[in-house]
Design a protein around this motif. Structure first.
Motif, short mmCIF file in Angstrom:
data_model
loop_
_atom_site.label_atom_id
_atom_site.label_comp_id
_atom_site.label_asym_id
_atom_site.label_seq_id
_atom_site.Cartn_x
_atom_site.Cartn_y
_atom_site.Cartn_z
N GLU A 8 0.83 -1.20 0.00
CA GLU A 8 0.00 0.00 0.00
C GLU A 8 0.86 1.25 0.00
O GLU A 8 0.56 2.22 -0.69
N HIS A 9 1.94 1.21 0.79
CA HIS A 9 2.84 2.37 0.86
C HIS A 9 3.46 2.66 -0.50
O HIS A 9 3.51 3.80 -0.94
N TYR A 10 3.92 1.62 -1.18
CA TYR A 10 4.54 1.80 -2.49
C TYR A 10 3.53 2.26 -3.53
O TYR A 10 3.83 3.10 -4.37
N ILE A 11 2.34 1.73 -3.46
CA ILE A 11 1.30 2.14 -4.40
C ILE A 11 0.97 3.61 -4.20
O ILE A 11 0.82 4.36 -5.17
N LEU A 12 0.87 4.03 -2.95
CA LEU A 12 0.60 5.44 -2.67
C LEU A 12 1.73 6.33 -3.18
O LEU A 12 1.48 7.42 -3.72
N GLN A 13 2.97 5.89 -3.06
CA GLN A 13 4.11 6.65 -3.57
C GLN A 13 4.03 6.76 -5.10
O GLN A 13 4.25 7.83 -5.65
N ILE A 14 3.73 5.67 -5.75
CA ILE A 14 3.62 5.66 -7.21
C ILE A 14 2.49 6.58 -7.66
O ILE A 14 2.65 7.37 -8.60
N LEU A 15 1.36 6.51 -6.98
CA LEU A 15 0.24 7.38 -7.32
C LEU A 15 0.60 8.85 -7.15
O LEU A 15 0.21 9.69 -7.96
N GLU A 20 1.99 13.97 -9.94
CA GLU A 20 2.85 15.13 -10.13
C GLU A 20 3.35 15.28 -11.56
O GLU A 20 3.87 16.33 -11.92
N LEU A 21 3.18 14.24 -12.39
CA LEU A 21 3.62 14.32 -13.78
C LEU A 21 2.68 15.23 -14.57
O LEU A 21 1.48 15.21 -14.36
N PRO A 22 3.24 16.01 -15.49
CA PRO A 22 2.38 16.87 -16.30
C PRO A 22 1.54 16.04 -17.27
O PRO A 22 1.96 14.97 -17.72
#
Length: 69
Positions: A8-15, A20-22
């Protein structure tokens, strides 16, 4: 509310990174715009046709329930 753990932590980081990507790659748009304005932008019709066929085939396979892998 509980803290995210494991995946869950990694998924939240990826999201967050994706968020933040344009939406538009301004560098690529600027390059293409310049090529068009200078009259040196060339469309590779063969690549376009190939990609259209590829996407069409993927769509047909998806709709038929078959997987490409």
């Amino acid at each position: 509310m509980s803290r995210p753990t494991g995946n869950e932590h990694y998924i939240l980081q990826i999201l967050q990174i994706l968020d933040e990507l344009p939406d538009v790659r301004q560098d690529k748009v600027a390059k293409l715009r310049k090529q068009i304005e200078q009259g040196c932008y060339k469309v590779d019709a063969e690549k376009v046709a190939e990609r259209m066929l590829e996407e069409g085939l993927k769509d047909i396979l998806y709709r038929s329930g078959k997987n490409l892998h």
